[in-house]
Design an enzyme around this catalytic site. Structure first.
Site, short mmCIF file in Angstrom:
data_model
loop_
_atom_site.label_atom_id
_atom_site.label_comp_id
_atom_site.label_asym_id
_atom_site.label_seq_id
_atom_site.Cartn_x
_atom_site.Cartn_y
_atom_site.Cartn_z
N ASN A 40 -6.98 6.22 -10.08
CA ASN A 40 -7.63 5.73 -8.34
C ASN A 40 -6.95 6.79 -7.99
O ASN A 40 -6.88 7.77 -7.91
CB ASN A 40 -7.94 4.74 -7.97
CG ASN A 40 -7.13 3.30 -7.59
OD1 ASN A 40 -6.21 3.08 -8.87
ND2 ASN A 40 -6.59 2.53 -6.47
N ASP A 41 -6.21 6.54 -6.83
CA ASP A 41 -5.46 7.14 -6.18
C ASP A 41 -4.87 9.02 -6.41
O ASP A 41 -3.87 7.94 -7.05
CB ASP A 41 -4.85 7.24 -4.56
CG ASP A 41 -5.90 5.34 -4.23
OD1 ASP A 41 -6.74 5.21 -4.46
OD2 ASP A 41 -4.86 4.45 -3.93
N GLN A 57 -2.55 6.51 -9.62
CA GLN A 57 -2.99 4.90 -9.99
C GLN A 57 -3.65 5.39 -11.13
O GLN A 57 -4.78 5.79 -11.35
CB GLN A 57 -3.76 4.40 -8.86
CG GLN A 57 -3.17 4.51 -7.37
CD GLN A 57 -2.17 3.14 -7.40
OE1 GLN A 57 -2.30 2.37 -7.07
NE2 GLN A 57 -0.95 3.41 -7.76
N TYR A 100 1.74 0.11 -6.77
CA TYR A 100 1.10 0.72 -5.48
C TYR A 100 1.04 2.43 -4.95
O TYR A 100 2.25 2.83 -5.63
CB TYR A 100 0.33 0.06 -4.84
CG TYR A 100 -0.47 -1.06 -4.68
CD1 TYR A 100 -0.82 -1.30 -6.53
CD2 TYR A 100 -1.11 -1.58 -4.02
CE1 TYR A 100 -1.98 -2.30 -6.70
CE2 TYR A 100 -1.98 -3.28 -4.22
CZ TYR A 100 -2.00 -3.03 -5.82
OH TYR A 100 -2.96 -3.90 -5.99
N SER A 101 0.33 2.69 -4.11
CA SER A 101 0.23 4.23 -3.68
C SER A 101 1.27 4.56 -2.62
O SER A 101 1.79 3.57 -2.68
CB SER A 101 -1.19 4.29 -3.10
OG SER A 101 -2.14 4.55 -4.20
N ARG A 169 0.71 -1.17 3.44
CA ARG A 169 0.71 0.12 2.06
C ARG A 169 0.38 0.99 2.21
O ARG A 169 0.25 1.57 3.39
CB ARG A 169 0.55 -1.26 0.42
CG ARG A 169 -1.18 -0.34 0.92
CD ARG A 169 -1.68 -1.69 -0.02
NE ARG A 169 -2.99 -1.63 0.29
CZ ARG A 169 -4.01 -3.14 0.59
NH1 ARG A 169 -2.76 -4.04 0.75
NH2 ARG A 169 -5.19 -3.15 0.40
N ASP A 170 0.98 1.97 1.16
CA ASP A 170 0.80 3.55 1.09
C ASP A 170 1.48 4.20 1.67
O ASP A 170 0.84 5.12 2.73
CB ASP A 170 -1.02 3.85 1.39
CG ASP A 170 -1.66 3.00 0.09
OD1 ASP A 170 -0.83 2.27 -0.72
OD2 ASP A 170 -2.90 2.93 0.57
N GLU A 223 -6.05 2.27 5.28
CA GLU A 223 -5.34 2.21 3.77
C GLU A 223 -5.30 3.92 3.94
O GLU A 223 -5.66 4.80 4.19
CB GLU A 223 -5.88 2.09 2.06
CG GLU A 223 -6.43 0.65 2.38
CD GLU A 223 -7.02 0.08 0.99
OE1 GLU A 223 -6.64 -0.78 0.06
OE2 GLU A 223 -7.69 1.17 0.67
C1 FRU Z 1 -7.25 2.20 -2.10
C2 FRU Z 1 -5.66 1.34 -2.29
C3 FRU Z 1 -4.28 1.45 -1.95
C4 FRU Z 1 -3.35 1.07 -3.13
C5 FRU Z 1 -3.89 1.10 -4.59
C6 FRU Z 1 -4.34 0.44 -5.01
O1 FRU Z 1 -7.39 3.03 -2.97
O2 FRU Z 1 -6.34 0.09 -2.49
O3 FRU Z 1 -4.30 1.42 -1.25
O4 FRU Z 1 -2.35 1.90 -2.71
O5 FRU Z 1 -5.46 1.62 -3.80
O6 FRU Z 1 -4.20 1.11 -5.89
#
Ligand code: FRU
Length: 485
Positions: A40-41, A57, A100-101, A169-170, A223
């Site tokens: 993902n991200d 991710q 996480y991100s 987060r992030d 996010e």
């Molecule tokens: C966005 C998210 C972030 C998080 C990550 C987890 O897609 O939900 O907020 O850190 O993905 O994989």
């Protein structure tokens, strides 16, 4: 939890996934994908000593939602990539349910990384919104972008404002007036999305600074925020969740867009402009930007979105899912953020053909991998362009509509309102399409899973002539740099 040793132990068992992946015709030619499993991200984007680092991710052993690692690609030219060992593992109590991100901040001869260590408490029956989660902000340093230093905890739930839920987060860092700032995405206890700002003098100790909240509630959670300046304009990117659909806007389940913003750090004041979606297609979320060593502000997004009602089963069958968008350079012109694919990608071009709309006829693609630009004589004229058997772009009465049939796997239509349609450039890859409209003023990105890749492009209707430039596009070159293989 999974530490590096656990990961290496699983490698022999998952070699078959690498073989399965290779059999899939939908593997992308010029987009980054997970080697196997889930992506993902994009995370930690940076250029350091001439090498661009793209972390992401990642769950290598599962093409579904699992405990996240940071996967890692590097490149010096955006055509040749190296798959490196995953950079971060969920290997301690602070991040046991996922690394996480987060982001990277280059400071002299070191890269500082900040990410969210996700911990889900299991001792009680929690709602996981107001209670039940630790969201640890973790810092580490690397001298080469490949070897990660020791993880240091810099903030926990107790350091975030008391009216925040357990969704913070992030972290993304920037420097301003000799100080460091961090933005984090958040949901407050009343389920209003916002961005939290923290400040630091040394990147080690952080304290709460302020928050950015829209006057009227705009979604329950934001996010992946990103705050930067481009062409003299400050921009705040965020991904709000829970924004109701409104005409041609907010058609996706979650949004990904930007606010022009004026920040007054001295007086802790800001003026938030209007939100614009970064991309009006189906598959865009969690973008991240960075400044490369040439001073370009480059954006890469996750070409996917959580919780959508359309699927990617066609690739899950082959043990992988999701991808990243092409890297896009950002500029700010006439009150708009403009996105253009990186110049470097031009070297993928092959077999140039220049023609006109009227003499274009039918053009057969190779593996659906092409770049096609159209410059229209009459920018208001109606048009229907068939990109594949069941993928069309229709322009009429100021609306550009992207429609997908069966190959959309549930993706049906997305629209964008335009003053006029002067030009557009379509980048088609085996299972992805990115359309840059009016020199990058708008973009539409989608995944697509056609049964066959020997498809034709044709104008089904055009009330104007215009110039067409088409190329077949080649592939990225991937090299493995994995200690265990
Ligand atoms: C966005 C998210 C972030 C998080 C990550 C987890 O897609 O939900 O907020 O850190 O993905 O994989």
């Amino acid at each position: 939890m999974m530490n590096r040793e656990d990961y290496v132990k699983q490698i022999p068992d998952y070699q078959y996934m690498r073989e399965t992946v290779k059999k899939d015709e939908n593997r992308l030619h010029f987009h980054l994908m997970p080697p196997t499993g889930w992506m993902n991200d994009p995370n930690g984007l940076c250029e350091f000593q001439g090498i661009n680092h793209i972390y992401f991710q990642y769950t290598p052993f599962l093409a579904g939602w699992g405990t996240k690692l940071w996967g890692h690609y590097t490149t010096t030219d955006w055509i040749h990539f190296r798959e490196c060992e995953p950079f971060l593992f969920p290997d301690c109590d602070l991040d046991r349910d996922g690394v996480y991100s987060g982001s990277a901040f280059v400071d002299g001869d070191k890269i500082h990384y900040f990410y969210t260590g996700n911990v889900k408490l299991q001792d009680k029956d929690y709602d996981y919104i107001l209670e039940g989660r630790e969201q640890n902000t973790i810092h580490l340093v690397s001298e080469d972008g490949v070897h990660a230093g020791e993880k240091q905890l810099v903030m926990t739930n107790a350091d975030y404002p008391a009216d925040m839920s357990k969704h913070v987060r992030d972290p993304k860092i920037f420097a301003k007036n000799g100080r460091y700032y961090m933005v984090q995405g958040a949901r407050d206890c009343e389920s209003k999305g916002c961005v939290l700002l923290f400040e630091s003098e040394d990147l080690m100790t952080w304290k709460y600074f302020d928050r950015i909240v829209p006057e009227e509630k705009f979604g329950y959670m934001w996010e992946c925020p990103d705050l930067f300046e481009v062409d003299g304009q400050e921009i705040l990117i965020a991904c709000p969740q829970g924004v109701p659909k409104s005409g041609h806007d907010y058609q996706n389940v979650y949004q990904c867009g930007y606010f022009p913003i004026e920040m007054d750090f001295e007086n802790k004041k800001y003026k938030l402009g209007e939100f614009h979606e970064l991309d009006k297609g189906f598959d865009i979320y969690a973008t991240q930007t960075f400044l490369d060593e040439n001073g370009r502000r480059i954006l890469i997004g996750w070409m996917g979105i959580p919780d959508a009602d359309y699927d990617n089963d066609a690739t899950v069958e082959y043990d992988w899912i999701h991808a990243l968008t092409m890297p896009r350079v950002l500029t700010y012109q006439d009150g708009k953020l403009i996105q253009k694919p990186l110049e470097e990608l031009k070297s993928l071009r092959k077999n140039k053909m220049v023609t006109s709309i009227t003499s274009f006829g039918e053009w057969t693609t190779i593996d659906c991998c092409f770049e096609l630009s159209v410059k229209r004589d009459d920018e208001n004229a109606a048009m229907i362009l068939g990109l594949r058997d069941d993928v069309t772009l229709t322009y009429k009465d100021h609306i550009l509509k992207l429609e997908l049939g069966k190959s959309g796997h549930g993706r049906k239509q997305r629209t964008v309102q335009l003053n006029s349609l002067k030009n557009m450039t379509v980048y088609s890859d085996t299972s992805a399409i990115e359309i840059f409209i009016n020199d990058g003023e708008e973009v539409m990105t989608t995944r697509v899973y056609s049964e066959k890749l020997n498809q034709k492009v044709r104008f089904l209707q055009s009330e104007t002539d215009g110039e067409i430039e088409v190329y077949n596009l080649g592939s990225f070159v991937m090299e493995l740099s994995l200690i265990h293989i």
